[in-house]
Design an enzyme around this catalytic site. Structure first.
Site, PDB file in Angstrom:
ATOM      1  N   LYS A   1       1.045  -1.212   0.084  1.00 32.99           N
ATOM      2  CA  LYS A   1      -0.069   0.119  -0.126  1.00 32.99           C
ATOM      3  C   LYS A   1       0.787   1.098   0.105  1.00 32.99           C
ATOM      4  CE  LYS A   1      -4.682   0.644   0.322  1.00 32.99           C
ATOM      5  NZ  LYS A   1      -5.701  -0.356  -0.288  1.00 32.99           N
TER       6      LYS A   1
HETATM    7  C1  AKG Z   1      -7.566  -2.363  -2.018  1.00 36.61           C
HETATM    8  O1  AKG Z   1      -8.165  -3.551  -2.211  1.00 36.61           O
HETATM    9  O2  AKG Z   1      -7.646  -2.169  -0.863  1.00 36.61           O
HETATM   10  C2  AKG Z   1      -6.792  -1.794  -2.900  1.00 36.61           C
HETATM   11  O3  AKG Z   1      -5.882  -1.076  -2.681  1.00 36.61           O
HETATM   12  C3  AKG Z   1      -6.788  -2.164  -4.298  1.00 36.61           C
HETATM   13  C4  AKG Z   1      -5.703  -2.600  -5.004  1.00 36.61           C
HETATM   14  C5  AKG Z   1      -5.628  -2.883  -6.597  1.00 36.61           C
HETATM   15  O4  AKG Z   1      -6.482  -2.613  -7.052  1.00 36.61           O
HETATM   16  O5  AKG Z   1      -4.364  -3.307  -6.646  1.00 36.61           O
END
Ligand code: AKG
Length: 421
Positions: free
Chosen positions: A114
């Site tokens: 993240k």
């Molecule tokens: C989440 O599921 O919290 C995301 O940050 C999605 C990440 C993504 O789409 O790669």
């Protein structure tokens, strides 16, 4: 001056404490040894960067940026980038950890990451946001790449942000690299279905959990942003009656059901749900306490806590946000018989379609909306089925079962690979 409140300042630490608590529960149930548990509790890489931003008036802000790769044992790191004034290294670490379990749970070949930048994007012009994004990307450049770590949108970022990230990375590489981010605009290699994917996943999870006709099922949605607004629409499309929604300014309530497109048009015009003529105003806490069949928290972490959980009357909670329910609230709600479909399952639709976007980028191909939709539904429904049966077999809550599966798969990857990574 960051527009944070004291409560927001501690929110990151609380989110990380929740994530570690959930990991500990799974580690215990799986019988993991202390070394492996410590490995899974510790992010593989964390980078904190200073991001200078030239303002339109010639001044300069310096804001903090983060990228945390929690785990990369099953594949490249994957996870969104958040622009929010209260984000900090603790919050980003918690969110990265949840990404690891989420990707493992739904069976896509990624680790978890993240990113975050501690800014309120509403206080910056588009040009300032572009400069900020490009500078942040230059700072985290050593970490990201289509085979290493693939960012995506999150709170406060969108497909334009992803386009700037893709361009900045590509300029450095010397050629266009669409697969370095997902959630991009279609002309840059984005995927059909990505924009509404998290919300579509929430709808699929809710329908699985209901196990009956959704016709007339009453719904309250906390957070009318990207995820909440589209989830409200998908649930209404399925036949549910969306009776209340909230944003940061307040909540609106119409016991007979809200006209979601009309409310969305009001929000597009005025910037807030309050003032919508065909509903009554409601306090933010009151929305969480409504007597509804389904509550969808779709804002930030820590919305349902020890303090308000005893007043939650919803029969079911489907978590569109990451970490909206604290472990203390989980215990209270569980004792009251509230069924919680946990974040790492309920909001996995976004990363699932991100994975489909990335595969299309790698294969230089594009799939139709119905192909994407079918793959999304298959992955969501099979993950839901697995969670439900592990919960039944081991007498666990859906959250505990989801963590047993997700953590278990990552632990298995560690064991098979040996000490490294
Ligand atoms: C989440 O599921 O919290 C995301 O940050 C999605 C990440 C993504 O789409 O790669």
């Amino acid at each position: 001056v960051p527009s944070t409140t004291p409560a927001q300042i501690t929110a990151g630490r609380e989110a990380l404490a929740s994530a570690l608590f959930q990991l500990d529960g799974a580690a215990e149930r799986l019988g993991l040894d202390d070394g492996l548990r410590a490995m899974l509790a510790t992010p593989r890489r964390s980078l904190t960067v200073a991001v200078p931003v030239r303002r339109e008036d010639g001044g300069m802000d310096v804001v903090q940026g983060y990228r945390v790769q929690h785990n990369v044992s099953r594949g490249p790191a994957k996870g969104g980038i958040r622009f929010h004034p209260a984000t900090d290294i603790h919050e980003v670490t918690a969110l990265a950890m949840w990404m690891t379990w989420k990707c493992a749970l739904v069976g896509i070949p990624y680790g978890g990451a993240k990113g975050g930048v501690a800014v309120d994007p509403a206080r910056y012009t588009t040009n300032e946001l572009e400069r900020l994004t490009r500078r942040y990307v230059n700072e985290i450049l050593p970490l990201i790449g289509p085979e290493k770590d693939i960012p995506a949108p999150d709170v406060g970022t969108d497909e334009q942000t992803m386009a700037w990230i893709m361009d900045t990375y590509s300029v450095n590489a010397g050629y266009a690299v669409p697969g370095v981010v997902t959630g991009k605009p279609m002309p840059l290699g984005g995927s059909l279905g990505r924009a509404g994917a998290t919300s579509r996943g929430v709808q699929i999870a809710a329908l699985c959990a209901l196990g009956r006709s959704p016709e007339g099922v009453t719904v309250a949605v906390q957070g009318f942003g990207k995820v909440g607004a589209a989830a409200a629409q998908y649930l209404a499309d399925a036949g549910c009656k969306v009776v209340a929604v909230s944003d940061v300014t307040g909540a609106v309530y119409a016991p007979g059901g809200l006209d979601v497109p009309a409310l969305a048009a009001h929000v597009a015009e005025t910037g807030q749900v309050l003032g919508y003529r065909h509903a009554d105003a409601l306090g933010l806490d009151e929305l969480l306490e409504l007597d509804v069949d389904l509550l969808v928290p779709a804002a930030l972490e820590g919305a349902i806590t020890e303090a308000n959980a005893p007043r939650v009357r919803a029969r079911m909670i489907v978590e569109g946000a990451n970490g909206p329910t604290t472990p203390e609230a989980d215990r209270i709600l569980g004792a009251n018989g509230t069924l919680i479909v946990p974040d790492i399952l309920a909001n996995a639709g976004g990363v699932i379609v991100s994975y489909l976007e990335w595969v299309q980028n790698i294969q230089s191909c594009s799939w139709t909306e119905s192909q994407i939709e079918r793959k999304l539904r298959d992955l969501m429904e099979s993950a839901f089925g697995e969670v439900k049966s592990v919960a039944a077999e081991r007498d666990l809550t859906l959250r505990e079962a989801a963590h047993v599966i997700g953590v278990g798969r990552v632990a298995e990857a560690h064991r098979m690979r040996g000490l490294y990574p």
